[in-house]
Structure formats: C-alpha cells, structure tokens
Design a protein around this motif. Structure first.
Motif, PDB file in Angstrom:
ATOM      1  N   GLU A  17     -63.305   3.331  -4.318  1.00 26.68           N
ATOM      2  CA  GLU A  17     -62.161   2.793  -4.267  1.00 26.68           C
ATOM      3  C   GLU A  17     -62.053   1.432  -4.451  1.00 26.68           C
ATOM      4  O   GLU A  17     -62.623   0.551  -3.656  1.00 26.68           O
ATOM      5  N   THR A  19     -59.236  -1.983  -4.271  1.00 23.06           N
ATOM      6  CA  THR A  19     -57.996  -2.297  -3.971  1.00 23.06           C
ATOM      7  C   THR A  19     -57.510  -3.407  -4.947  1.00 23.06           C
ATOM      8  O   THR A  19     -58.282  -3.621  -5.954  1.00 23.06           O
ATOM      9  N   THR A  55     -53.802   0.587  -5.754  1.00 22.71           N
ATOM     10  CA  THR A  55     -55.271   0.940  -5.338  1.00 22.71           C
ATOM     11  C   THR A  55     -55.850   2.026  -6.677  1.00 22.71           C
ATOM     12  O   THR A  55     -54.883   2.747  -7.047  1.00 22.71           O
TER      13      THR A  55
END
Length: 161
Positions: A17, A19, A55
């Motif tokens: 993931e 950001t 994101t």
C-alpha cells in the motif's frame, strides 16, 4: 517493472500500500517512489473528474496477475432520483434470475466445466510429493488460474447484467 517492487511476495500473493508520500499522480499516470516509469495500468473505468488518488494498493494475486486499486475522495452528489417503478427479482436454478417484467437471465454454463477442471488440477497438485519442486509450482499456478477464472467470469455475462 512491477517485479522490481519490494513486496511481501510469496507464491500465494502479496500486496503493498502506497500513501500520498510514496507515489505521484501526473497526467493520469501513476509513478511509484523510486520508479522512473509510470505503472502500465489497463484502466477498467475512468476516475471521476477532479479526483486525485489518496492511496494506491498494488496486489499480486496467486494466479500471477497484478492488480492496482486506487482510493479517491469523490465529492460529487451521486444520489439517484426517486422513481415510482418497482421490479421484483426471483433467483432460480434453471435461470439465474427472473424479473416481474418477464426478463430472464440464463445461468452461466461454464462453471460446471471449470469445477471439473479445478477438481482434476487439485488432484494433480495433491500428488506432487515435493512442495519445493518446479512441477509443484506449475501445478499450484494452474489451480490458482482456474480459481481466478471462477472468481472473475468476465465476458458478456458480467457486462450486460
């Protein structure tokens, strides 16, 4: 290029993931941190106008497919207008669904073939004695691809109904 990403990669898949600090969004292209080239994304739909991703999740599925999901903050008002029309839906076995308007949607018939293929592929995988062998890896990948076909039927059935 996606292979160079540092993921918690295992043979069963992995994800990462990112950001806002770890990617940049320029002209509809996604650039990850420390990557000079944009991600080669095949878009399934367009992003809403004036929306920027907050994101990004990059995922490796067990079948070997890569997928990218974007989280955006959409400020548009998407409420539907009230209508007076009502439709009843009946789910069945011979036809997937029947509406009160008389429309019938047939069941997808390829699932029975895929379940048979899956059963045979899993039996073949179970017979492999060494889990570190290349043949085990190929059989595992075959099972994962059949699971992906069952999960994502695609084609005309999904797009029309």
């Amino acid at each position: 290029m996606l292979n160079t990403l540092i993921l918690r990669k295992s043979v069963w898949g992995g994800s990462a993931e990112f950001t806002k600090a770890a990617f940049s969004w320029k002209d509809g292209q996604v650039y990850l941190a420390k990557c000079a080239e944009p991600l080669p994304i095949r878009w399934s739909r367009q992003l809403p106008p004036n929306c920027v991703p907050s994101t990004i999740t990059v995922k490796l599925e067990p079948s070997g497919r890569w997928s990218v999901s974007l989280r955006v903050n959409d400020t548009r008002d998407l409420r539907l207008k009230p209508t007076q029309k009502q439709v009843g839906v009946d789910l069945g076995i011979t036809s997937l669904l029947t509406t009160t308007d008389g429309d019938k949607v047939a069941n997808p018939k390829n699932l029975q073939k895929l379940h048979k293929k899956l059963r045979l592929a899993q039996k073949s995988l179970d017979r492999k004695p060494d889990k570190k062998s290349n043949n085990y890896h190929k059989a595992r990948l075959k099972v994962a691809k059949i699971h992906a076909k069952i999960k994502d039927p695609g084609g005309e059935f999904v797009t029309n109904y």
